[in-house]
Design a protein around this motif. Structure first.
Motif, PDB file in Angstrom:
ATOM      1  N   SER A   1      28.570  24.721  33.833  1.00 51.19           N
ATOM      2  CA  SER A   1      27.187  24.194  33.852  1.00 51.19           C
ATOM      3  C   SER A   1      26.055  25.120  33.411  1.00 51.19           C
ATOM      4  O   SER A   1      25.235  25.480  34.242  1.00 51.19           O
ATOM      5  N   PRO A   2      25.822  25.419  32.201  1.00 55.96           N
ATOM      6  CA  PRO A   2      26.697  25.474  31.031  1.00 55.96           C
ATOM      7  C   PRO A   2      27.041  26.922  30.690  1.00 55.96           C
ATOM      8  O   PRO A   2      27.195  27.281  29.536  1.00 55.96           O
ATOM      9  N   VAL A   3      27.103  27.765  31.719  1.00 57.96           N
ATOM     10  CA  VAL A   3      27.323  29.200  31.520  1.00 57.96           C
ATOM     11  C   VAL A   3      28.806  29.481  31.277  1.00 57.96           C
ATOM     12  O   VAL A   3      29.679  28.867  31.898  1.00 57.96           O
ATOM     13  N   SER A   4      29.082  30.433  30.385  1.00 55.53           N
ATOM     14  CA  SER A   4      30.454  30.864  30.128  1.00 55.53           C
ATOM     15  C   SER A   4      30.703  32.195  30.839  1.00 55.53           C
ATOM     16  O   SER A   4      29.956  33.162  30.644  1.00 55.53           O
ATOM     17  N   PHE A   5      31.739  32.221  31.665  1.00 54.63           N
ATOM     18  CA  PHE A   5      32.058  33.408  32.463  1.00 54.63           C
ATOM     19  C   PHE A   5      33.365  34.045  31.989  1.00 54.63           C
ATOM     20  O   PHE A   5      34.321  33.343  31.649  1.00 54.63           O
ATOM     21  N   ARG A   6      33.387  35.369  32.012  1.00 56.29           N
ATOM     22  CA  ARG A   6      34.628  36.113  31.812  1.00 56.29           C
ATOM     23  C   ARG A   6      34.805  37.059  32.993  1.00 56.29           C
ATOM     24  O   ARG A   6      33.828  37.617  33.498  1.00 56.29           O
ATOM     25  N   SER A   7      36.036  37.221  33.412  1.00 58.30           N
ATOM     26  CA  SER A   7      36.310  37.964  34.644  1.00 58.30           C
ATOM     27  C   SER A   7      36.873  39.347  34.352  1.00 58.30           C
ATOM     28  O   SER A   7      37.291  39.656  33.231  1.00 58.30           O
ATOM     29  N   PHE A   8      36.884  40.171  35.394  1.00 58.25           N
ATOM     30  CA  PHE A   8      37.513  41.492  35.283  1.00 58.25           C
ATOM     31  C   PHE A   8      38.112  41.880  36.625  1.00 58.25           C
ATOM     32  O   PHE A   8      37.687  41.417  37.690  1.00 58.25           O
ATOM     33  N   PHE A   9      39.122  42.747  36.551  1.00 55.79           N
ATOM     34  CA  PHE A   9      39.788  43.287  37.733  1.00 55.79           C
ATOM     35  C   PHE A   9      40.018  44.776  37.490  1.00 55.79           C
ATOM     36  O   PHE A   9      40.628  45.149  36.491  1.00 55.79           O
ATOM     37  N   THR A  10      39.523  45.605  38.390  1.00 59.03           N
ATOM     38  CA  THR A  10      39.652  47.053  38.250  1.00 59.03           C
ATOM     39  C   THR A  10      40.544  47.602  39.358  1.00 59.03           C
ATOM     40  O   THR A  10      40.399  47.224  40.528  1.00 59.03           O
ATOM     41  N   PHE A  11      41.441  48.517  38.985  1.00 56.25           N
ATOM     42  CA  PHE A  11      42.379  49.113  39.939  1.00 56.25           C
ATOM     43  C   PHE A  11      42.318  50.635  39.844  1.00 56.25           C
ATOM     44  O   PHE A  11      42.247  51.191  38.745  1.00 56.25           O
ATOM     45  N   ASP A  12      42.360  51.272  41.002  1.00 54.89           N
ATOM     46  CA  ASP A  12      42.436  52.730  41.066  1.00 54.89           C
ATOM     47  C   ASP A  12      43.913  53.110  41.029  1.00 54.89           C
ATOM     48  O   ASP A  12      44.646  52.883  41.991  1.00 54.89           O
ATOM     49  N   LEU A  13      44.361  53.685  39.918  1.00 54.12           N
ATOM     50  CA  LEU A  13      45.782  53.978  39.743  1.00 54.12           C
ATOM     51  C   LEU A  13      46.242  55.197  40.530  1.00 54.12           C
ATOM     52  O   LEU A  13      47.446  55.373  40.747  1.00 54.12           O
TER      53      LEU A  13
END
Length: 226
Positions: free
Chosen positions: A58-70
């Motif tokens: 509505s009408p935004v386009s989202f992209r996600s992220f996931f960060t990990f401490d290795l």
């Protein structure tokens, strides 16, 4: 008895000649995300928002992220990203892609700096870590598992001791209306499950001979008791 002596002599030659016997064991490690969320090109966000909605809403386009401490993780042979399904909408099946991320972890964590076109683009481009067909329906509590490809494994190993981030984007022509995955995804950390092969351990030749010696001692004792 004669066979035991032969075994002891062989062990001594192998043990002292080669020095050590290498043993490597696989291990499974699960890492919870140290940060996660979304970026877009229109609306604002907050740093505490851990919702990882991916797609158009509505009408935004989202992209996600996931960060990990290795941490000290090394020698990874396989990797699987696990996330909770939550809510989906639009087409019965969405095509979800995961990508490498060049934006640093500390910049990604500043979600209050939304909107940002460069970060948004980064989360859906570059090296592809895997493409998956995901149903928009199903149990919202289900944990979905995405097996990442060799490019992801190589990047995880290359970033040992650092942060590692994965970008998520819906691919293809999404058409009109709401088309998304992972809606209302609050308070649920993503998990990166990896299999590792650690540095080989060693058993010394002397220890091996000691084991054989114990065998001989028990054998002699058995003969004495006859």
């Amino acid at each position: 008895m004669k066979n035991c002596y032969k075994l002891a002599i062989t062990a001594a030659i192998v043990g002292f000649g080669l020095g050590t016997l290498n043993i490597a064991q696989a291990a499974t490690v699960s890492l919870s995300s140290s940060n996660q969320g979304w970026w877009n090109t229109i609306t604002s966000n907050t740093n505490i928002n851990d919702n990882y909605i991916t797609g158009n809403y509505s009408p935004v386009s989202f992209r996600s992220f996931f960060t990990f401490d290795l941490g000290t993780l090394a020698g990874v042979s396989s990797a699987t990203l696990q996330v909770q399904r939550f809510e989906g909408s639009g087409n019965p099946t969405q095509t979800l892609g995961f990508f490498d991320v060049s934006t640093s972890a500390d910049v990604l964590a500043q979600k209050a700096n939304n909107p940002d076109t460069n970060i948004y683009n980064d989360l859906g481009s570059g090296k592809n870590y895997g493409t998956f067909n995901v149903s928009t329906s199903g149990d919202q509590n289900e944990i979905l598992s995405f097996v990442l490809n060799s490019d992801a494994i190589a990047d995880i190993n290359a970033r040992s001791g650092q942060f590692f981030s994965i970008g998520g984007a819906l691919l293809g022509d999404l058409g009109f209306g709401d088309q998304y995955l992972f809606g209302l995804s609050f308070d649920s950390s993503a998990t990166l499950v990896v299999n590792t092969v650690p540095e080989p351990g060693t058993i010394s030749g002397a220890a091996l001979v000691g084991i054989i010696g114990l065998c001989l001692k028990r054998k002699r004792k058995a003969f004495q008791n006859v």
